[in-house]
Design an enzyme around this catalytic site. Structure first.
Site, PDB file in Angstrom:
ATOM      1  N   ASP A  17       0.943  -1.189   0.057  1.00 15.71           N
ATOM      2  CA  ASP A  17       0.015  -0.035   0.048  1.00 15.71           C
ATOM      3  C   ASP A  17       0.828   1.215   0.060  1.00 15.71           C
ATOM      4  O   ASP A  17       2.149   0.970   0.304  1.00 15.71           O
ATOM      5  CB  ASP A  17      -0.906  -0.064   1.330  1.00 15.71           C
ATOM      6  CG  ASP A  17      -1.458   1.439   1.609  1.00 15.71           C
ATOM      7  OD1 ASP A  17      -2.592   1.605   0.760  1.00 15.71           O
ATOM      8  OD2 ASP A  17      -1.325   1.982   2.612  1.00 15.71           O
ATOM      9  N   ASP A  30      -6.868  -2.465   2.958  1.00 19.79           N
ATOM     10  CA  ASP A  30      -5.622  -3.424   2.644  1.00 19.79           C
ATOM     11  C   ASP A  30      -5.944  -5.030   3.341  1.00 19.79           C
ATOM     12  O   ASP A  30      -5.118  -5.892   3.121  1.00 19.79           O
ATOM     13  CB  ASP A  30      -4.586  -2.894   3.278  1.00 19.79           C
ATOM     14  CG  ASP A  30      -3.962  -1.529   2.746  1.00 19.79           C
ATOM     15  OD1 ASP A  30      -3.749  -0.632   3.720  1.00 19.79           O
ATOM     16  OD2 ASP A  30      -3.982  -1.449   1.601  1.00 19.79           O
ATOM     17  N   LYS A  42      -8.501  -4.773  -3.150  1.00 15.86           N
ATOM     18  CA  LYS A  42      -6.989  -4.850  -3.532  1.00 15.86           C
ATOM     19  C   LYS A  42      -6.920  -6.539  -3.569  1.00 15.86           C
ATOM     20  O   LYS A  42      -5.982  -6.713  -4.147  1.00 15.86           O
ATOM     21  CB  LYS A  42      -6.502  -4.466  -2.429  1.00 15.86           C
ATOM     22  CG  LYS A  42      -6.264  -2.838  -2.592  1.00 15.86           C
ATOM     23  CD  LYS A  42      -5.134  -2.240  -1.639  1.00 15.86           C
ATOM     24  CE  LYS A  42      -5.363  -0.592  -1.435  1.00 15.86           C
ATOM     25  NZ  LYS A  42      -4.370  -0.097  -0.659  1.00 15.86           N
ATOM     26  N   ASP A  45      -0.423   5.082   1.004  1.00 18.40           N
ATOM     27  CA  ASP A  45      -0.643   6.128   2.111  1.00 18.40           C
ATOM     28  C   ASP A  45      -0.868   5.401   3.363  1.00 18.40           C
ATOM     29  O   ASP A  45      -1.470   4.366   3.746  1.00 18.40           O
ATOM     30  CB  ASP A  45      -1.983   6.721   1.736  1.00 18.40           C
ATOM     31  CG  ASP A  45      -2.105   7.880   0.471  1.00 18.40           C
ATOM     32  OD1 ASP A  45      -2.934   8.140   0.017  1.00 18.40           O
ATOM     33  OD2 ASP A  45      -0.863   8.172   0.399  1.00 18.40           O
ATOM     34  N   ASP A  54      -1.887  -0.550   5.709  1.00 17.83           N
ATOM     35  CA  ASP A  54      -2.053   0.369   7.145  1.00 17.83           C
ATOM     36  C   ASP A  54      -3.631   0.130   7.383  1.00 17.83           C
ATOM     37  O   ASP A  54      -3.807   0.576   8.556  1.00 17.83           O
ATOM     38  CB  ASP A  54      -1.419   1.729   6.951  1.00 17.83           C
ATOM     39  CG  ASP A  54      -2.266   2.494   6.005  1.00 17.83           C
ATOM     40  OD1 ASP A  54      -2.982   3.452   6.542  1.00 17.83           O
ATOM     41  OD2 ASP A  54      -2.564   2.050   5.107  1.00 17.83           O
TER      42      ASP A  54
HETATM   43  O1  LIG Z   1      -6.644   6.397  -1.551  1.00 16.51           O
HETATM   44  C1  LIG Z   1      -6.806   6.213  -0.347  1.00 16.51           C
HETATM   45  O2  LIG Z   1      -7.801   6.608   0.357  1.00 16.51           O
HETATM   46  C2  LIG Z   1      -5.741   5.586   0.562  1.00 16.51           C
HETATM   47  O3  LIG Z   1      -4.565   5.395  -0.188  1.00 16.51           O
HETATM   48  P1  LIG Z   1      -3.720   4.035  -0.077  1.00 16.51           P
HETATM   49  O4  LIG Z   1      -4.720   2.747  -0.278  1.00 16.51           O
HETATM   50  O5  LIG Z   1      -2.405   4.161  -0.646  1.00 16.51           O
HETATM   51  O6  LIG Z   1      -3.560   4.093   1.377  1.00 16.51           O
HETATM   52 MG   LIG Z   2      -3.214   3.300   3.092  1.00 16.02          MG
END
Ligand SMILES: O=C(O)COP(=O)(O)O
Ligand SMILES: [Mg+2]
Length: 226
Positions: free
Chosen positions: A8, A182, A155, A10, A178
């Site tokens: 992942d 995920d 995902k 963010d 996180d």
């Molecule tokens: O797009 C989002 O809300 C969070 O992005 P991520 O899946 O990379 O944590």
């Molecule tokens: Mg994330």
């Protein structure tokens, strides 16, 4: 031991202000130079992931929009899953209900999205779930945005298809994430890790919770397992 990585972005490679960890980048470049395959898997858009992939040095194999879009390499077929029309109708229902009460619900990168709808966290996800309880959409609060996606478009589902295209099994991968978006891929990874800041659902789904948070915690996991 894992011989590939799915990660992942963010909150996993970045901090809570989406600032990218240089420690994580150093570790990613080390494994890329060791020719270990990497899938970047995010709720962000395909164009965001293309830019990120070029800047980090991966081969463009990505999962975008929480599994709504996925592609092998920069030149692979762009697979689109889900039904954005349904998600858009659900978003409009939420706006009609909450905007009059002053909630903003700003759309995020809508012109660059093919599958889901993402917007600002200006109202509690629980309230949005209540408003949409009779509609066939999942409400996903990643901690960075709220997404509306069709059930089954995750995902993890995209991960299974991409791994097969790569001639690998999900169990060959170290999986890092996180948040709730995920969980589906963390459950499929051979070894799954989360940084200390991960949400309760993500920690529950992981094999290991790292001591450090954010990209630094993920860098520790990359050092340890790849
Ligand atoms: O797009 C989002 O809300 C969070 O992005 P991520 O899946 O990379 O944590
Ligand atoms: Mg994330």
């Amino acid at each position: 031991m894992p011989r590939a990585l799915i990660t992942d972005i963010d909150g996993t490679l970045t901090d809570d202000r989406r600032r990218l960890s240089t420690e994580a980048v150093d570790e990613l470049r080390r494994i890329i130079d060791a020719e270990i395959p990497v899938i970047l898997a995010s709720g962000n858009t395909l164009c965001f992931l293309d830019a990120f992939s070029h800047m980090i040095g991966t081969d463009g194999t990505i999962i975008a929009e929480n599994g709504g879009v996925y592609r092998l390499g920069y030149l692979g077929e762009k697979h689109i899953a889900g039904d954005q029309e349904v998600c858009l109708a659900a978003y409009q229902k939420v706006v009609d209900e909450l905007r009059p009460k002053g909630d903003d619900l700003r759309l995020f990168s809508s012109r660059y999205r093919d599958s889901d709808i993402a917007f600002s966290r200006d109202a509690p996800a629980a309230l949005i779930k209540e408003i949409l309880k009779d509609m066939p959409v999942e409400v996903i609060d990643t901690g960075f945005a709220i997404h509306l996606q069709i059930p089954g478009v995750t995902k993890g589902a995209a991960f299974e298809k991409l791994a097969a295209e790569m001639g690998l099994a999900p169990a060959d991968f170290l999986a890092a994430g996180d948040s709730v978006n995920d969980v589906s891929m963390l459950k499929l990874g051979g070894i799954s890790v989360v940084p200390a800041n991960a949400s309760p659902e993500a920690k529950e789904a992981a094999d290991h919770v790292m001591e450090r948070s954010f990209g630094e915690g993920t860098a520790d996991a990359l050092r340890k397992y790849l």
